[in-house]
Design a protein around this motif. Structure first.
Motif, PDB file in Angstrom:
ATOM      1  N   ALA A 174      71.692 -23.775  71.956  1.00 53.02           N
ATOM      2  CA  ALA A 174      72.758 -24.300  72.820  1.00 53.02           C
ATOM      3  C   ALA A 174      74.128 -23.895  72.282  1.00 53.02           C
ATOM      4  CB  ALA A 174      72.655 -25.817  72.933  1.00 53.02           C
ATOM      5  N   VAL A 175      74.288 -23.949  70.969  1.00 51.05           N
ATOM      6  CA  VAL A 175      75.563 -23.564  70.349  1.00 51.05           C
ATOM      7  C   VAL A 175      75.818 -22.070  70.550  1.00 51.05           C
ATOM      8  CG1 VAL A 175      76.774 -23.302  68.141  1.00 51.05           C
ATOM      9  CG2 VAL A 175      75.507 -25.414  68.628  1.00 51.05           C
ATOM     10  N   LEU A 176      74.804 -21.267  70.267  1.00 50.92           N
ATOM     11  CA  LEU A 176      75.001 -19.815  70.350  1.00 50.92           C
ATOM     12  C   LEU A 176      75.230 -19.376  71.789  1.00 50.92           C
ATOM     13  CD1 LEU A 176      75.148 -17.299  68.595  1.00 50.92           C
ATOM     14  CD2 LEU A 176      72.692 -16.962  68.961  1.00 50.92           C
ATOM     15  N   TRP A 177      74.505 -19.998  72.714  1.00 53.83           N
ATOM     16  CA  TRP A 177      74.684 -19.646  74.127  1.00 53.83           C
ATOM     17  C   TRP A 177      76.117 -19.978  74.572  1.00 53.83           C
ATOM     18  CZ3 TRP A 177      75.931 -22.193  78.653  1.00 53.83           C
ATOM     19  CH2 TRP A 177      75.747 -21.456  79.826  1.00 53.83           C
ATOM     20  N   THR A 178      76.619 -21.125  74.188  1.00 56.48           N
ATOM     21  CA  THR A 178      77.975 -21.530  74.565  1.00 56.48           C
ATOM     22  C   THR A 178      79.005 -20.567  73.970  1.00 56.48           C
ATOM     23  OG1 THR A 178      77.209 -23.832  74.603  1.00 56.48           O
ATOM     24  CG2 THR A 178      79.589 -23.481  74.588  1.00 56.48           C
ATOM     25  N   LEU A 179      78.792 -20.216  72.703  1.00 56.99           N
ATOM     26  CA  LEU A 179      79.708 -19.277  72.037  1.00 56.99           C
ATOM     27  C   LEU A 179      79.646 -17.899  72.708  1.00 56.99           C
ATOM     28  CD1 LEU A 179      81.654 -18.725  69.672  1.00 56.99           C
ATOM     29  CD2 LEU A 179      79.652 -18.301  68.226  1.00 56.99           C
ATOM     30  N   GLN A 180      78.448 -17.464  73.013  1.00 59.08           N
ATOM     31  CA  GLN A 180      78.276 -16.171  73.671  1.00 59.08           C
ATOM     32  C   GLN A 180      78.979 -16.151  75.033  1.00 59.08           C
ATOM     33  OE1 GLN A 180      77.021 -13.237  72.887  1.00 59.08           O
ATOM     34  NE2 GLN A 180      76.994 -12.345  74.944  1.00 59.08           N
ATOM     35  N   ARG A 181      78.801 -17.206  75.824  1.00 60.68           N
ATOM     36  CA  ARG A 181      79.442 -17.289  77.146  1.00 60.68           C
ATOM     37  C   ARG A 181      80.965 -17.315  76.993  1.00 60.68           C
ATOM     38  NH1 ARG A 181      78.555 -15.698  81.378  1.00 60.68           N
ATOM     39  NH2 ARG A 181      79.091 -17.447  82.734  1.00 60.68           N
ATOM     40  N   ALA A 182      81.440 -18.040  75.997  1.00 60.91           N
ATOM     41  CA  ALA A 182      82.886 -18.089  75.752  1.00 60.91           C
ATOM     42  C   ALA A 182      83.419 -16.681  75.472  1.00 60.91           C
ATOM     43  CB  ALA A 182      83.196 -19.024  74.580  1.00 60.91           C
ATOM     44  N   CYS A 183      82.687 -15.918  74.668  1.00 62.53           N
ATOM     45  CA  CYS A 183      83.115 -14.557  74.325  1.00 62.53           C
ATOM     46  C   CYS A 183      83.088 -13.651  75.554  1.00 62.53           C
ATOM     47  CB  CYS A 183      82.221 -13.980  73.223  1.00 62.53           C
ATOM     48  SG  CYS A 183      82.411 -14.793  71.630  1.00 62.53           S
ATOM     49  N   GLU A 184      82.036 -13.759  76.350  1.00 62.39           N
ATOM     50  CA  GLU A 184      81.923 -12.916  77.552  1.00 62.39           C
ATOM     51  C   GLU A 184      83.081 -13.190  78.510  1.00 62.39           C
ATOM     52  OE1 GLU A 184      78.088 -13.962  79.073  1.00 62.39           O
ATOM     53  OE2 GLU A 184      77.001 -12.798  77.572  1.00 62.39           O
ATOM     54  N   ILE A 185      83.378 -14.461  78.704  1.00 65.58           N
ATOM     55  CA  ILE A 185      84.443 -14.826  79.657  1.00 65.58           C
ATOM     56  C   ILE A 185      85.812 -14.447  79.088  1.00 65.58           C
ATOM     57  CG2 ILE A 185      85.557 -16.782  80.823  1.00 65.58           C
ATOM     58  CD1 ILE A 185      82.645 -17.976  80.952  1.00 65.58           C
ATOM     59  N   GLN A 186      85.954 -14.562  77.777  1.00 67.40           N
ATOM     60  CA  GLN A 186      87.209 -14.131  77.144  1.00 67.40           C
ATOM     61  C   GLN A 186      87.464 -12.648  77.409  1.00 67.40           C
ATOM     62  OE1 GLN A 186      87.736 -15.371  73.076  1.00 67.40           O
ATOM     63  NE2 GLN A 186      89.093 -13.662  72.614  1.00 67.40           N
ATOM     64  N   LEU A 187      86.424 -11.831  77.264  1.00 62.88           N
ATOM     65  CA  LEU A 187      86.581 -10.394  77.504  1.00 62.88           C
ATOM     66  C   LEU A 187      86.939 -10.114  78.956  1.00 62.88           C
ATOM     67  CD1 LEU A 187      85.380  -9.963  74.665  1.00 62.88           C
ATOM     68  CD2 LEU A 187      83.921  -8.200  75.657  1.00 62.88           C
ATOM     69  N   ALA A 188      86.262 -10.801  79.870  1.00 63.82           N
ATOM     70  CA  ALA A 188      86.517 -10.575  81.296  1.00 63.82           C
ATOM     71  C   ALA A 188      87.927 -11.032  81.660  1.00 63.82           C
ATOM     72  CB  ALA A 188      85.481 -11.316  82.132  1.00 63.82           C
ATOM     73  N   THR A 189      88.355 -12.149  81.082  1.00 64.61           N
ATOM     74  CA  THR A 189      89.691 -12.673  81.376  1.00 64.61           C
ATOM     75  C   THR A 189      90.773 -11.732  80.849  1.00 64.61           C
ATOM     76  OG1 THR A 189      88.799 -14.910  81.147  1.00 64.61           O
ATOM     77  CG2 THR A 189      91.189 -14.696  81.150  1.00 64.61           C
ATOM     78  N   ALA A 190      90.517 -11.171  79.663  1.00 60.57           N
ATOM     79  CA  ALA A 190      91.515 -10.289  79.050  1.00 60.57           C
ATOM     80  C   ALA A 190      91.797  -9.086  79.937  1.00 60.57           C
ATOM     81  CB  ALA A 190      91.033  -9.843  77.666  1.00 60.57           C
ATOM     82  N   ALA A 191      90.799  -8.661  80.704  1.00 59.91           N
ATOM     83  CA  ALA A 191      90.987  -7.516  81.589  1.00 59.91           C
ATOM     84  C   ALA A 191      91.910  -7.850  82.759  1.00 59.91           C
ATOM     85  CB  ALA A 191      89.627  -7.040  82.107  1.00 59.91           C
ATOM     86  N   LEU A 192      92.105  -9.143  83.013  1.00 64.58           N
ATOM     87  CA  LEU A 192      92.901  -9.570  84.168  1.00 64.58           C
ATOM     88  C   LEU A 192      94.327  -9.952  83.798  1.00 64.58           C
ATOM     89  CD1 LEU A 192      90.223 -11.852  85.893  1.00 64.58           C
ATOM     90  CD2 LEU A 192      90.768  -9.475  86.407  1.00 64.58           C
ATOM     91  N   GLY A 193      94.596 -10.049  82.484  1.00 69.47           N
ATOM     92  CA  GLY A 193      95.934 -10.459  82.067  1.00 69.47           C
ATOM     93  C   GLY A 193      95.867 -11.755  81.295  1.00 69.47           C
TER      94      GLY A 193
END
Ligand SMILES: [Zn+2]
Length: 244
Positions: free
Chosen positions: A178-197
């Protein structure tokens, strides 16, 4: 013959390797998920070296000690150097019965970024004060790094190994997952968000509330057990051979 406890743990851990494969959290034949066998003096189960996660089964998991030496019979070798990082946590953190580590692209990218994990998304906000960082010292094969990793982690279950990847640990497989999945999702969304500004900041008070309300970390609610059980059923429907 394995004890009923070990047999059950073997099936649960083999399922975990298949879940990682399902999620794409594999790195060829590398990386590990390790778990302590209950009632044993520091014996652990780990993946056989040379097999892909999709090939791991309950019976080919290997029992090892804290030095990474095989205990009993094993059909496959293990990677003792790869276990050094896991051993440091199993040895140094009293609650670290389970340790999992990945090199996913999103996780490694955030681990390489100077700013680290952003707190500005739904999943990162649930990890407020749950994330530790450890500076890169090279490939984690030297036992002398262990005490520094343990000191850097403290009691935080989500770990970003700088310039390297992600790690989680905890009392059992479902919680660490549960911890790793949450961290992984946070990282994925961070990368996607960074592409938008620039991201919209989440105030610290809201982060605290998110962390407090994060259901999958609540031990009274099973600490991720329901999620883990659902994913185990999913991998069982795809390929039940993990139970063999
Ligand atoms: Zn690694």
């Amino acid at each position: 013959m394995h004890s009923p406890e070990e047999a059950s743990l073997r099936r649960q851990l083999a399922a975990c390797y298949r879940i990682f494969d399902l999620l794409g959290w594999t790195e060829l034949i590398y990386n590990h998920i390790s778990v302590r066998i209950p009632g044993t003096p520091d014996h652990f189960l780990i993946n056989p070296f040379g097999l892909h996660y999709s090939e791991v089964t309950a019976s080919n998991l290997v029992r090892i000690d804290l030095e990474g030496r095989i205990v009993g019979e094993a059909r496959h070798p293990v990677n003792p150097a790869g276990f050094v990082l896991h051993a440091a946590l199993h040895r140094g953190l009293p609650g670290a019965h389970c340790v999992m580590h990945t090199h996913t692209t999103a996780g490694s990218a955030v681990a390489c970024s100077a700013a680290g994990l952003s707190r500005d998304n739904f999943y990162a906000a649930q990890l407020h004060e749950r994330v530790a960082y450890h500076d890169f010292e090279g490939i984690t094969v030297r036992p002398e790094e262990g005490p520094r990793v343990v000191a850097a982690i403290g009691d935080k279950p989500a770990v970003i190994l700088r310039n390297h990847g992600l790690l989680s640990w905890g009392p059992n497989l479902p919680f660490a997952f549960a911890v790793l999945w949450t961290l992984q999702r946070a990282c994925e969304i961070q990368l996607a968000t960074a592409a938008l500004g620039p991201a919209i900041p989440i105030p610290e008070a809201v982060q605290r509330r998110c962390s407090a309300d994060s259901l999958q970390f609540d031990p009274r609610l099973g600490g991720g057990a329901d999620v883990y059980a659902a994913l185990e059923r999913l991998v069982a429907r795809r390929d039940p051979s993990y139970r063999d």
